[in-house]
Design a protein around this motif. Structure first.
Motif, short mmCIF file in Angstrom:
data_model
loop_
_atom_site.label_atom_id
_atom_site.label_comp_id
_atom_site.label_asym_id
_atom_site.label_seq_id
_atom_site.Cartn_x
_atom_site.Cartn_y
_atom_site.Cartn_z
N LEU A 375 0.83 -1.21 0.00
CA LEU A 375 0.00 0.00 0.00
C LEU A 375 0.86 1.26 0.00
O LEU A 375 0.54 2.25 -0.66
CB LEU A 375 -0.92 -0.01 1.22
CG LEU A 375 -2.03 -1.06 1.22
CD1 LEU A 375 -2.72 -1.12 2.58
CD2 LEU A 375 -3.07 -0.76 0.13
N ALA A 376 1.97 1.22 0.73
CA ALA A 376 2.89 2.36 0.73
C ALA A 376 3.53 2.54 -0.63
O ALA A 376 3.64 3.67 -1.14
CB ALA A 376 3.94 2.17 1.81
N ARG A 377 3.97 1.43 -1.24
CA ARG A 377 4.59 1.52 -2.58
C ARG A 377 3.59 2.04 -3.61
O ARG A 377 3.97 2.71 -4.58
CB ARG A 377 5.12 0.16 -3.00
CG ARG A 377 6.46 -0.21 -2.39
CD ARG A 377 7.09 -1.41 -3.07
NE ARG A 377 6.33 -2.62 -2.78
CZ ARG A 377 6.56 -3.43 -1.75
NH1 ARG A 377 7.52 -3.15 -0.88
NH2 ARG A 377 5.83 -4.52 -1.57
N SER A 378 2.31 1.74 -3.41
CA SER A 378 1.27 2.18 -4.35
C SER A 378 0.83 3.61 -4.09
O SER A 378 -0.03 4.14 -4.81
CB SER A 378 0.04 1.26 -4.24
OG SER A 378 0.37 -0.07 -4.54
N GLY A 379 1.38 4.24 -3.06
CA GLY A 379 1.04 5.63 -2.76
C GLY A 379 -0.28 5.81 -2.05
O GLY A 379 -0.83 6.92 -2.05
N LEU A 380 -0.80 4.74 -1.41
CA LEU A 380 -2.09 4.84 -0.73
C LEU A 380 -1.96 5.10 0.76
O LEU A 380 -2.90 5.62 1.38
CB LEU A 380 -2.90 3.55 -0.97
CG LEU A 380 -3.19 3.21 -2.44
CD1 LEU A 380 -4.04 1.95 -2.53
CD2 LEU A 380 -3.87 4.37 -3.15
N VAL A 381 -0.83 4.72 1.36
CA VAL A 381 -0.59 5.05 2.76
C VAL A 381 0.79 5.68 2.88
O VAL A 381 1.67 5.48 2.04
CB VAL A 381 -0.71 3.82 3.69
CG1 VAL A 381 -2.08 3.17 3.56
CG2 VAL A 381 0.39 2.81 3.44
N GLU A 382 0.97 6.48 3.93
CA GLU A 382 2.21 7.24 4.10
C GLU A 382 3.33 6.35 4.65
O GLU A 382 3.19 5.79 5.75
CB GLU A 382 1.97 8.40 5.06
CG GLU A 382 0.96 9.42 4.56
CD GLU A 382 0.71 10.52 5.57
OE1 GLU A 382 1.41 10.54 6.62
OE2 GLU A 382 -0.18 11.36 5.33
N PRO A 383 4.45 6.23 3.92
CA PRO A 383 5.55 5.39 4.39
C PRO A 383 6.10 5.84 5.75
O PRO A 383 6.40 5.02 6.61
CB PRO A 383 6.60 5.52 3.29
CG PRO A 383 5.84 5.94 2.07
CD PRO A 383 4.71 6.79 2.57
N GLY A 384 6.23 7.16 5.95
CA GLY A 384 6.79 7.66 7.20
C GLY A 384 5.93 7.30 8.39
O GLY A 384 6.45 6.90 9.45
N ALA A 385 4.60 7.43 8.24
CA ALA A 385 3.70 7.06 9.33
C ALA A 385 3.76 5.57 9.61
O ALA A 385 3.72 5.13 10.77
CB ALA A 385 2.27 7.47 8.99
N LEU A 386 3.93 4.79 8.55
CA LEU A 386 4.01 3.33 8.71
C LEU A 386 5.24 2.96 9.54
O LEU A 386 5.17 2.07 10.41
CB LEU A 386 4.06 2.69 7.32
CG LEU A 386 3.61 1.23 7.20
CD1 LEU A 386 2.22 1.03 7.76
CD2 LEU A 386 3.68 0.81 5.73
N GLU A 387 6.32 3.65 9.30
CA GLU A 387 7.54 3.40 10.08
C GLU A 387 7.34 3.73 11.55
O GLU A 387 8.00 3.16 12.43
CB GLU A 387 8.70 4.22 9.51
CG GLU A 387 9.16 3.76 8.14
CD GLU A 387 10.20 4.68 7.53
OE1 GLU A 387 10.63 5.64 8.24
OE2 GLU A 387 10.57 4.48 6.36
N SER A 388 6.41 4.63 11.83
CA SER A 388 6.11 5.01 13.21
C SER A 388 4.99 4.17 13.83
O SER A 388 4.52 4.45 14.92
CB SER A 388 5.71 6.49 13.28
OG SER A 388 6.76 7.31 12.79
N GLY A 389 4.53 3.16 13.08
CA GLY A 389 3.54 2.24 13.62
C GLY A 389 2.10 2.62 13.38
O GLY A 389 1.21 2.12 14.06
N ARG A 390 1.85 3.49 12.37
CA ARG A 390 0.47 3.87 12.07
C ARG A 390 0.21 3.80 10.58
O ARG A 390 1.09 4.12 9.76
CB ARG A 390 0.14 5.27 12.60
CG ARG A 390 0.35 5.42 14.10
CD ARG A 390 -0.39 6.60 14.67
NE ARG A 390 -1.83 6.44 14.69
CZ ARG A 390 -2.49 5.71 15.61
NH1 ARG A 390 -1.83 5.04 16.54
NH2 ARG A 390 -3.81 5.65 15.58
N VAL A 391 -1.00 3.39 10.23
CA VAL A 391 -1.45 3.37 8.83
C VAL A 391 -2.23 4.64 8.59
O VAL A 391 -3.32 4.83 9.13
CB VAL A 391 -2.34 2.14 8.55
CG1 VAL A 391 -2.77 2.13 7.10
CG2 VAL A 391 -1.62 0.86 8.91
#
Length: 411
Positions: A375-391
């Protein structure tokens, strides 16, 4: 609220809740929703549980109409207090919706608030909202509502273009919204919200842009913008089926949403949920946040839905049956369902991902976690937020929320 409620199990006549649900009461905030199911006329796109004078035998002022609604709803408020027991449960948010709540007098709306306060108490910082159609209020009524304790009013603007309002069967003129906004500010309302609809038949991109600009020029604290949906059983659906009107196109609706986000953001309103923007955190609708975060709420009135501790139920829909049940000292609940842990998690994911604050990855199972990278690679969720544990959804992700949810909750 859709015309056909979901299936469920028969509730007990006294409305009693399982001990496990009651045990969760003090863990989350309690909100109150009151559904006032009366309208002067029904809009062609609306499938909410509402009734006009014609539906009730020719008059809204009747034994099941405006004159006794507050008295009947107060019986349900007392029932709720008995069901929830003696726990200290101040109500944190109140939302009076409909229908057209402001068909009730300011005095009746004040009585509703007083009944809630008498049984539960209102939190010191309680958010108290009423919806209002622009043509159904005047300066004196707004002043009386503010004096009674209402802190927030949400006006159904929908559009600033006369032909779009006509297509939606709205009764107010564009200039009326400017008037009621001035009256609400003068009355001292802490927050004023506007509701908009995009994708109506005959609405051009220029029409939608003009409506957005007209809305932000009025200086609202909050704006909700919803895509028009063609609901089965409505006047609009019949006209679409006959070929008189075209159903809104998904690509067009996506373009309208992006335009809304662009104009509202430029005006200082920040998106905090897919369809909602506010002028800072303090102007977010706390009542609706309670829905999205899975808090407790009791829905009062015909057809209203409630949720407490993983138990969800919904009332009978017709005002006459609602009144008859409460008159017989029976719960007006039509059916209910007890959500298991898996279903509650699914709902937390579906609702939590819509919020700008994002969804904690702890809510996801192994398959959902694995989908996050794609989802991050597809530009649908933020990669930075994902690294912090949130979608957290990107702007493009907001357009494809259902796609994201399906990925996070694979079969």
């Amino acid at each position: 609220m859709p015309q056909k409620p979901p299936d469920g199990s028969p509730p007990p006549d006294d409305g009693a809740l399982p001990p496990a649900a009651l045990a969760e009461l003090t863990e989350r905030a309690l909100g109150a929703y009151v559904h006032v199911p009366y309208c002067a006329a029904r809009c062609g796109y609306c499938d909410f549980n509402t009734y006009t004078a014609a539906d009730l035998g020719g008059a809204l002022v009747s034994s099941v109409g405006l004159t006794t609604f507050v008295d009947i709803a107060t019986k349900e408020i007392r029932l709720a207090r008995a069901v929830l027991g003696d726990a200290d449960l101040p109500i944190s948010t109140v939302f009076i919706g409909g229908g057209t709540p402001t068909l009730l007098s300011a005095g009746d709306l004040a009585r509703l608030l007083h009944a809630l306060d008498a049984e539960f108490g209102l939190a010191a910082d309680a958010e108290v909202t009423t919806e209002a159609n622009p043509e159904s209020v005047d300066p004196a009524q707004l002043e009386q509502l503010r004096a009674a304790g209402y802190t927030r009013v949400s006006f159904g603007m929908q559009s600033d273009r006369p032909h779009v309002l006509a297509a939606l069967d709205r009764r107010h003129t564009p200039g009326r919204v400017s008037e009621v906004m001035r009256w609400a500010r003068k009355a001292g309302f802490e927050q004023v919200s506007l509701d908009l609809i995009y994708g109506a038949p005959g609405e051009s991109e220029a029409d939608w842009a003009a409506s957005l600009r007209a809305a932000v020029q009025l200086g609202p604290d909050h704006v909700s913008a919803y895509a028009l949906t063609v609901e089965e059983g409505t006047k609009l659906s019949r006209r679409v089926r006959r070929g008189e009107l075209l159903e809104p196109d998904d690509d067009l609706l996506a373009d309208r949403y992006l335009l809304a986000d662009e104009i509202l953001t430029a005006a200082g309103l920040t998106n905090y949920e897919v369809s909602n923007w506010s002028r800072g955190p303090a102007a977010r609708c706390r009542h609706n946040l309670g829905y999205w975060r899975g808090d407790h709420w009791w829905g009062f009135g015909p057809g209203a839905h409630s949720h407490v501790g993983g138990v969800r139920w919904w009332n009978v829909r017709h005002p006459a049956e609602y009144a008859a049940r409460l008159g017989a000292q029976r719960s007006p609940a039509s059916a209910r369902e007890e959500l298991d842990a898996s279903t509650r998690r699914v709902e937390r994911v579906m609702l939590g991902v819509r919020l700008a604050e994002g969804l904690g990855v702890a809510e996801l199972d192994e398959a959902g976690l694995a989908a996050c990278a794609d989802l991050a690679r597809s530009g649908l969720v933020e990669p930075g937020a994902l690294e912090s544990g949130r979608v957290r959804l990107t702007r493009r992700g907001r357009l494809l929320t259902d796609t994201v949810v399906r990925a996070l909750l694979p079969d």
